[in-house]
Design a protein around this motif. Structure first.
Motif, PDB file in Angstrom:
ATOM      1  N   PRO A 111      -5.637  -5.066   6.634  1.00 38.38           N
ATOM      2  CA  PRO A 111      -6.228  -5.607   7.863  1.00 38.38           C
ATOM      3  C   PRO A 111      -5.218  -6.469   8.627  1.00 38.38           C
ATOM      4  O   PRO A 111      -4.271  -7.020   8.049  1.00 38.38           O
ATOM      5  N   ARG A 144      -2.030  -0.444   9.367  1.00 38.37           N
ATOM      6  CA  ARG A 144      -3.243  -1.239   9.452  1.00 38.37           C
ATOM      7  C   ARG A 144      -4.423  -0.418   8.938  1.00 38.37           C
ATOM      8  O   ARG A 144      -4.521   0.791   9.173  1.00 38.37           O
ATOM      9  N   ASP A 146      -8.845  -1.020   7.310  1.00 39.98           N
ATOM     10  CA  ASP A 146      -9.974  -1.944   7.182  1.00 39.98           C
ATOM     11  C   ASP A 146      -9.926  -2.746   5.898  1.00 39.98           C
ATOM     12  O   ASP A 146     -10.527  -3.809   5.809  1.00 39.98           O
ATOM     13  N   GLN A 147      -9.249  -2.218   4.854  1.00 33.16           N
ATOM     14  CA  GLN A 147      -9.070  -2.950   3.628  1.00 33.16           C
ATOM     15  C   GLN A 147      -7.667  -2.666   3.100  1.00 33.16           C
ATOM     16  O   GLN A 147      -6.991  -1.752   3.558  1.00 33.16           O
TER      17      GLN A 147
END
Length: 352
Positions: A111, A144, A146-147
């Motif tokens: 992230p 990049r 989300d986790q």
């Protein structure tokens, strides 16, 4: 990577704060100084691709990923341990072929708010464990997501004239052996993590403190550490393991992985209860506290990454201990037994 394995109570509402990186160049400036390269590396990180001299014409390649929330929980580990584990699980696959590790390529996605120190600590964990086995990190990618996701591609080499050790060569009459003094440790550590009994803090990145809630067993902290950063003797794969008839690394549990070896070789694995009983006994105290069955941890626990191999009788090399025997496949086909009896349950499956 030694750290304080305290049994302090877990504080409620604990959080970690750190500075946010200012961009990819700033991240790389923190990460790259932690990498060193062997003589085989002609071009390392910083160009479009790496150039590595191969010690033989036979390249062995594997890849695997660790995904936050599925393969690790950041509150119950450290970034250095995540890097260490990612290196081990890939290097173990190389070793299980009888090959010697050579180089790793690493892709890290995270992230946008991820602290720069986390990237640096991941790099330290990866590089330190890889260099232990003579391998260099030669490149990779930052992205990049989300986790946090860590994907490693590992490369190794097989000498000319050395056959790859596959899962297909086990023979009836062989001894089944494991390259580890104990099994079930990672599964026991995972039970503590999933039971929400664990909080790990490493304020300076180097001295982790493992805090346990309502656990008295003195081995519990070390079991968490083994789950977070397993440390098997991988060199057994490209030393004594080269005399094995069949070999694989133990990643998804003795029964599940043993079943894979059995099917590949068309044989039956008969595990020796008395050989595994000491492993169970060392986990019995914690299992009682967690109302768990230690046999489940030993038979079905994954992420040990030790070498599981078969050898001619009396020829298991130093570092391997016999835990069973190889029989011809029976009427039910290839299977895994315990003292001749079927075993209930399975090991880890990503999609089960």
């Amino acid at each position: 990577m030694a750290g304080d394995t305290s049994h302090d109570s877990i504080p409620h509402g604990s959080t970690q704060h750190a500075s946010t990186p200012s961009g990819e160049a700033a991240l790389l400036a923190r990460m790259l100084p932690h990498l060193s390269h062997g003589r085989e590396v002609e071009v390392g990180p910083g160009d479009d691709a790496a150039v590595v001299h191969l010690p033989s014409a036979r390249l062995v390649v594997t890849t695997d990923s660790l995904v936050e929330g599925h393969d690790f929980l950041l509150h119950a580990t450290t970034a250095r341990w995540v890097g260490h584990k990612a290196a081990v699980q890939n290097l173990a696959d190389i070793a299980a072929m009888g090959a010697e590790p050579l180089a790793l390529v690493v892709a890290i996605s995270a992230p946008a708010h991820t602290p720069a120190a986390l990237f640096e600590d991941l790099t330290i964990g990866l590089a330190t464990r890889a260099e232990t086995e003579g391998a260099s990190i030669v490149g990779g990618d930052l992205g990049r997501a989300d986790q946090l996701v860590l994907t490693v591609t590992a490369m190794g080499s097989l000498p000319d004239g050395q056959s790859a050790i596959t899962r297909t060569g086990a023979r009836a009459g062989d001894v089944l052996a494991i390259g580890s003094p104990r099994l079930g440790r990672s599964a026991a550590g995972l039970a503590l993590v999933l039971g929400q009994r664990v909080l790990v803090r490493a304020p300076d990145g180097t001295h982790p403190t493992i805090m346990l809630r309502d656990i008295a067993d003195p081995s519990a902290a070390e079991l968490v550490r083994w789950h977070d950063a397993p440390d098997p003797d991988l060199s057994l794969g490209w030393t004594g393991g080269r005399s094995a008839h069949a070999m694989m690394d133990l990643s998804d549990g003795l029964v599940r992985d043993g079943g894979r070896l059995a099917r590949a070789s068309d044989v039956t694995l008969d595990l020796d209860r008395s050989a595994l009983a000491p492993d169970v006994a060392q986990l019995a105290g914690l299992a009682t506290e967690l109302s768990a069955d230690p046999w489940t941890w030993v038979l079905h626990g994954g992420e040990e990454h030790a070498m599981l191999a078969t050898f001619s009788p009396g020829e298991a090399p130093e570092g391997f201990r016999p835990i069973g025997r190889i029989l011809p496949a029976g009427p039910q086909g290839p299977e895994v037994l315990l003292d001749g009896a079927p075993i209930m349950g399975e090991g880890f499956d990503h999609f089960a």
